[in-house]
Motif scaffolding. Structure first.
Motif, PDB file in Angstrom:
ATOM      1  N   ASN A 172       0.832  -1.198   0.000  1.00  0.00           N
ATOM      2  CA  ASN A 172       0.000   0.000   0.000  1.00  0.00           C
ATOM      3  C   ASN A 172       0.867   1.249   0.000  1.00  0.00           C
ATOM      4  OD1 ASN A 172      -2.405  -1.482   0.075  1.00  0.00           O
ATOM      5  ND2 ASN A 172      -2.404  -1.544   2.324  1.00  0.00           N
ATOM      6  N   SER A 173       0.481   2.208  -0.821  1.00  0.00           N
ATOM      7  CA  SER A 173       1.214   3.464  -0.904  1.00  0.00           C
ATOM      8  C   SER A 173       0.744   4.424   0.179  1.00  0.00           C
ATOM      9  CB  SER A 173       1.003   4.089  -2.287  1.00  0.00           C
ATOM     10  OG  SER A 173       1.766   5.258  -2.427  1.00  0.00           O
ATOM     11  N   VAL A 174       1.685   5.161   0.764  1.00  0.00           N
ATOM     12  CA  VAL A 174       1.390   6.190   1.755  1.00  0.00           C
ATOM     13  C   VAL A 174       1.943   7.499   1.218  1.00  0.00           C
ATOM     14  CG1 VAL A 174       1.781   6.969   4.124  1.00  0.00           C
ATOM     15  CG2 VAL A 174       1.504   4.518   3.647  1.00  0.00           C
ATOM     16  N   ASP A 175       1.163   8.559   1.325  1.00  0.00           N
ATOM     17  CA  ASP A 175       1.530   9.844   0.720  1.00  0.00           C
ATOM     18  C   ASP A 175       2.721  10.485   1.433  1.00  0.00           C
ATOM     19  OD1 ASP A 175       1.634  12.204  -0.690  1.00  0.00           O
ATOM     20  OD2 ASP A 175      -0.114  13.094   0.305  1.00  0.00           O
ATOM     21  N   PHE A 176       3.806  10.679   0.684  1.00  0.00           N
ATOM     22  CA  PHE A 176       4.966  11.424   1.163  1.00  0.00           C
ATOM     23  C   PHE A 176       5.301  12.551   0.193  1.00  0.00           C
ATOM     24  CE2 PHE A 176       5.560   7.748   3.862  1.00  0.00           C
ATOM     25  CZ  PHE A 176       6.174   8.252   4.993  1.00  0.00           C
ATOM     26  N   GLY A 177       4.282  13.079  -0.474  1.00  0.00           N
ATOM     27  CA  GLY A 177       4.503  14.173  -1.417  1.00  0.00           C
ATOM     28  C   GLY A 177       5.443  13.740  -2.533  1.00  0.00           C
ATOM     29  N   PRO A 178       6.435  14.567  -2.872  1.00  0.00           N
ATOM     30  CA  PRO A 178       7.324  14.227  -3.983  1.00  0.00           C
ATOM     31  C   PRO A 178       8.219  13.019  -3.716  1.00  0.00           C
ATOM     32  CG  PRO A 178       8.096  16.195  -2.842  1.00  0.00           C
ATOM     33  CD  PRO A 178       6.744  15.882  -2.286  1.00  0.00           C
ATOM     34  N   MET A 179       8.259  12.569  -2.449  1.00  0.00           N
ATOM     35  CA  MET A 179       9.071  11.390  -2.103  1.00  0.00           C
ATOM     36  C   MET A 179       8.278  10.095  -2.153  1.00  0.00           C
ATOM     37  SD  MET A 179      11.272  12.870   1.124  1.00  0.00           S
ATOM     38  CE  MET A 179       9.850  13.666   1.911  1.00  0.00           C
ATOM     39  N   THR A 180       7.005  10.147  -2.515  1.00  0.00           N
ATOM     40  CA  THR A 180       6.125   8.978  -2.431  1.00  0.00           C
ATOM     41  C   THR A 180       6.632   7.806  -3.250  1.00  0.00           C
ATOM     42  OG1 THR A 180       4.202  10.371  -1.972  1.00  0.00           O
ATOM     43  CG2 THR A 180       3.772   8.140  -2.791  1.00  0.00           C
ATOM     44  N   GLN A 181       7.056   8.041  -4.486  1.00  0.00           N
ATOM     45  CA  GLN A 181       7.535   6.938  -5.323  1.00  0.00           C
ATOM     46  C   GLN A 181       8.752   6.254  -4.718  1.00  0.00           C
ATOM     47  OE1 GLN A 181       7.414   9.463  -9.078  1.00  0.00           O
ATOM     48  NE2 GLN A 181       7.168   7.405  -9.933  1.00  0.00           N
ATOM     49  N   VAL A 182       9.649   7.061  -4.151  1.00  0.00           N
ATOM     50  CA  VAL A 182      10.843   6.489  -3.523  1.00  0.00           C
ATOM     51  C   VAL A 182      10.451   5.664  -2.300  1.00  0.00           C
ATOM     52  CG1 VAL A 182      13.006   7.021  -2.352  1.00  0.00           C
ATOM     53  CG2 VAL A 182      12.350   8.304  -4.391  1.00  0.00           C
ATOM     54  N   MET A 183       9.520   6.173  -1.500  1.00  0.00           N
ATOM     55  CA  MET A 183       9.065   5.418  -0.335  1.00  0.00           C
ATOM     56  C   MET A 183       8.419   4.102  -0.751  1.00  0.00           C
ATOM     57  SD  MET A 183      10.024   7.047   2.285  1.00  0.00           S
ATOM     58  CE  MET A 183      10.402   8.671   2.940  1.00  0.00           C
ATOM     59  N   ASP A 184       7.632   4.127  -1.827  1.00  0.00           N
ATOM     60  CA  ASP A 184       7.016   2.893  -2.324  1.00  0.00           C
ATOM     61  C   ASP A 184       8.088   1.888  -2.738  1.00  0.00           C
ATOM     62  OD1 ASP A 184       4.519   3.994  -1.906  1.00  0.00           O
ATOM     63  OD2 ASP A 184       4.151   4.461  -4.018  1.00  0.00           O
ATOM     64  N   PHE A 185       9.129   2.368  -3.410  1.00  0.00           N
ATOM     65  CA  PHE A 185      10.234   1.510  -3.820  1.00  0.00           C
ATOM     66  C   PHE A 185      10.927   0.910  -2.604  1.00  0.00           C
ATOM     67  CE2 PHE A 185      14.881   1.280  -4.753  1.00  0.00           C
ATOM     68  CZ  PHE A 185      14.859   0.302  -5.729  1.00  0.00           C
ATOM     69  N   LEU A 186      11.197   1.738  -1.603  1.00  0.00           N
ATOM     70  CA  LEU A 186      11.882   1.255  -0.406  1.00  0.00           C
ATOM     71  C   LEU A 186      11.061   0.205   0.339  1.00  0.00           C
ATOM     72  CD1 LEU A 186      13.394   4.599   0.953  1.00  0.00           C
ATOM     73  CD2 LEU A 186      14.610   2.734  -0.200  1.00  0.00           C
ATOM     74  N   MET A 187       9.749   0.411   0.403  1.00  0.00           N
ATOM     75  CA  MET A 187       8.902  -0.565   1.079  1.00  0.00           C
ATOM     76  C   MET A 187       8.797  -1.856   0.263  1.00  0.00           C
ATOM     77  SD  MET A 187       8.303   0.713   3.963  1.00  0.00           S
ATOM     78  CE  MET A 187       9.979   1.377   3.748  1.00  0.00           C
ATOM     79  N   GLU A 188       8.841  -1.755  -1.053  1.00  0.00           N
ATOM     80  CA  GLU A 188       8.854  -2.957  -1.881  1.00  0.00           C
ATOM     81  C   GLU A 188      10.153  -3.733  -1.654  1.00  0.00           C
ATOM     82  OE1 GLU A 188       6.933  -5.499  -4.686  1.00  0.00           O
ATOM     83  OE2 GLU A 188       6.212  -3.837  -3.450  1.00  0.00           O
ATOM     84  N   LEU A 189      11.271  -3.014  -1.480  1.00  0.00           N
ATOM     85  CA  LEU A 189      12.552  -3.682  -1.235  1.00  0.00           C
ATOM     86  C   LEU A 189      12.568  -4.440   0.090  1.00  0.00           C
ATOM     87  CD1 LEU A 189      15.492  -1.399  -2.385  1.00  0.00           C
ATOM     88  CD2 LEU A 189      14.148  -3.045  -3.672  1.00  0.00           C
ATOM     89  N   ASP A 190      11.683  -4.084   1.010  1.00  0.00           N
ATOM     90  CA  ASP A 190      11.615  -4.807   2.276  1.00  0.00           C
ATOM     91  C   ASP A 190      11.374  -6.295   2.042  1.00  0.00           C
ATOM     92  OD1 ASP A 190      11.382  -4.456   5.344  1.00  0.00           O
ATOM     93  OD2 ASP A 190       9.589  -5.622   4.848  1.00  0.00           O
ATOM     94  N   LYS A 191      10.733  -6.630   0.917  1.00  0.00           N
ATOM     95  CA  LYS A 191      10.431  -8.031   0.609  1.00  0.00           C
ATOM     96  C   LYS A 191      11.687  -8.849   0.334  1.00  0.00           C
ATOM     97  CE  LYS A 191       5.965  -6.772  -1.361  1.00  0.00           C
ATOM     98  NZ  LYS A 191       5.185  -6.666  -2.623  1.00  0.00           N
ATOM     99  N   LEU A 192      12.819  -8.184   0.056  1.00  0.00           N
ATOM    100  CA  LEU A 192      14.061  -8.925  -0.185  1.00  0.00           C
ATOM    101  C   LEU A 192      14.502  -9.665   1.076  1.00  0.00           C
ATOM    102  CD1 LEU A 192      16.057  -9.422  -2.531  1.00  0.00           C
ATOM    103  CD2 LEU A 192      17.457  -7.561  -1.614  1.00  0.00           C
ATOM    104  N   LYS A 193      14.070  -9.177   2.230  1.00  0.00           N
ATOM    105  CA  LYS A 193      14.410  -9.825   3.496  1.00  0.00           C
ATOM    106  C   LYS A 193      13.764 -11.199   3.632  1.00  0.00           C
ATOM    107  CE  LYS A 193      14.481  -5.259   5.696  1.00  0.00           C
ATOM    108  NZ  LYS A 193      13.756  -4.402   6.657  1.00  0.00           N
ATOM    109  N   ARG A 194      12.749 -11.484   2.816  1.00  0.00           N
ATOM    110  CA  ARG A 194      12.051 -12.766   2.873  1.00  0.00           C
ATOM    111  C   ARG A 194      12.702 -13.832   1.990  1.00  0.00           C
ATOM    112  NH1 ARG A 194       5.913 -10.871   1.433  1.00  0.00           N
ATOM    113  NH2 ARG A 194       5.768  -9.066   2.819  1.00  0.00           N
ATOM    114  N   VAL A 195      13.596 -13.422   1.099  1.00  0.00           N
ATOM    115  CA  VAL A 195      14.160 -14.350   0.119  1.00  0.00           C
ATOM    116  C   VAL A 195      15.332 -15.099   0.754  1.00  0.00           C
ATOM    117  CG1 VAL A 195      15.220 -14.591  -2.154  1.00  0.00           C
ATOM    118  CG2 VAL A 195      13.453 -12.844  -1.775  1.00  0.00           C
ATOM    119  N   GLU A 196      15.146 -16.393   0.975  1.00  0.00           N
ATOM    120  CA  GLU A 196      16.197 -17.201   1.603  1.00  0.00           C
ATOM    121  C   GLU A 196      17.222 -17.668   0.590  1.00  0.00           C
ATOM    122  OE1 GLU A 196      14.989 -20.601   3.829  1.00  0.00           O
ATOM    123  OE2 GLU A 196      14.557 -19.425   5.625  1.00  0.00           O
ATOM    124  N   ARG A 197      18.473 -17.658   1.004  1.00  0.00           N
ATOM    125  CA  ARG A 197      19.573 -18.202   0.216  1.00  0.00           C
ATOM    126  C   ARG A 197      19.944 -19.581   0.770  1.00  0.00           C
ATOM    127  NH1 ARG A 197      22.926 -14.938  -2.655  1.00  0.00           N
ATOM    128  NH2 ARG A 197      24.783 -15.816  -1.692  1.00  0.00           N
TER     129      ARG A 197
END
Length: 202
Positions: free
Chosen positions: A6-31
Motif C-alpha cells: 500500500n502506498s502512503v503519501d509522502f509528497g514528492p518522495m512517495t515513489q521512492v518510499m514505495d520503492f523502499l517498502m517494496e525492497l523490504d520483501k528482499l528480506k524474505r528471500v532465503e539463500r
C-alpha cells in the motif's frame, strides 16, 4: 509477482518510499548459505549488505583498481530482482538460465517504481552489474562469487554438503576470479582443495 504494498503519501518522495517498502520483501528471500554457526539461512538483503561491506573492505587488495562507491551501489542493488524471481544457486546453471527473463521483468517492475532520474540511474547500475564488462562490475561479480565460498570455508562447507557440490563445479564457476584476481584465488584454491579433503566438497 509479489503482492502490492500500500502506498502512503509522502509528497514528492512517495515513489521512492514505495520503492523502499517494496525492497523490504528482499528480506524474505532465503539463500542456501546459513549464517556462521548454522542457526538459519541468510536472506538476500543480508547478503547484499555483506557484499557491500566486502567491497569496501577488500577494494584495497584488488590490483585492478575500482570505484568503491559504484561497486557498493551495485552490491546493494544486484539481487533486488529476487523479490520476484527468487534466488537460484550459482551452480544450478539450467535454473539460472531459465529465470534470466524473469529477472529482467523484475528489474523493469521494481526500478519502474522510481522517479525517472533514479529509475535510469539504478537500472543502469543493475544492467552494468549483469553485463559484467566494466572493471567495477567485474569486481562486484568476483566478490559475489567469492563471498559464499569464504562463508562455506568458515561454516564447515554447509551449503556445499547440503547441495552435493563438487570441487570441479566451484573451480569451473570461478575461472574469471582466478584470472582476474589471482592474489585472492591462490588462497581460495588451496582452501578449496583442503575442503574437499575434509569432505566438505565432493
Amino acid at each position: 509477482m509479489s503482492e502490492q504494498v500500500n502506498s502512503v503519501d509522502f509528497g514528492p518522495m512517495t515513489q521512492v518510499m514505495d520503492f523502499l517498502m517494496e525492497l523490504d520483501k528482499l528480506k524474505r528471500v532465503e539463500r542456501r548459505t546459513r549464517l556462521i554457526g548454522n542457526s538459519r539461512h541468510e536472506n538476500s538483503a543480508e547478503h547484499s549488505w555483506h557484499l557491500a561491506v566486502a567491497a569496501m573492505s577488500l577494494a584495497p587488495f584488488f590490483e585492478g583498481g575500482t570505484d568503491v562507491q559504484r561497486v557498493v551501489q551495485m552490491a546493494l542493488l544486484h539481487d533486488v530482482v529476487e523479490i520476484d524471481a527468487g534466488d537460484v544457486m550459482v551452480y544450478d546453471l539450467a535454473a539460472r538460465e531459465a529465470i534470466s527473463h524473469q529477472e529482467v521483468a523484475a528489474a523493469d517492475r521494481l526500478f519502474g517504481l522510481l522517479p525517472a532520474a533514479l529509475q535510469q540511474r539504478f537500472r543502469a547500475l543493475w544492467d552494468e552489474y549483469e553485463a559484467g564488462e566494466s572493471v567495477d562490475a567485474r569486481f562486484a561479480n568476483m566478490l559475489d562469487r567469492a563471498l559464499p565460498i569464504i562463508q562455506n570455508l568458515h561454516n564447515q562447507g554447509q551449503s556445499w554438503k547440503e547441495n552435493g557440490i563438487r570441487l570441479e563445479q566451484v573451480l569451473a564457476r570461478n575461472v574469471a576470479l582466478a584470472d582476474q584476481w589471482p592474489a585472492l584465488w591462490n588462497h581460495l584454491e588451496g582452501h578449496l582443495i583442503e575442503a574437499q579433503r575434509k569432505g566438505w566438497l565432493q
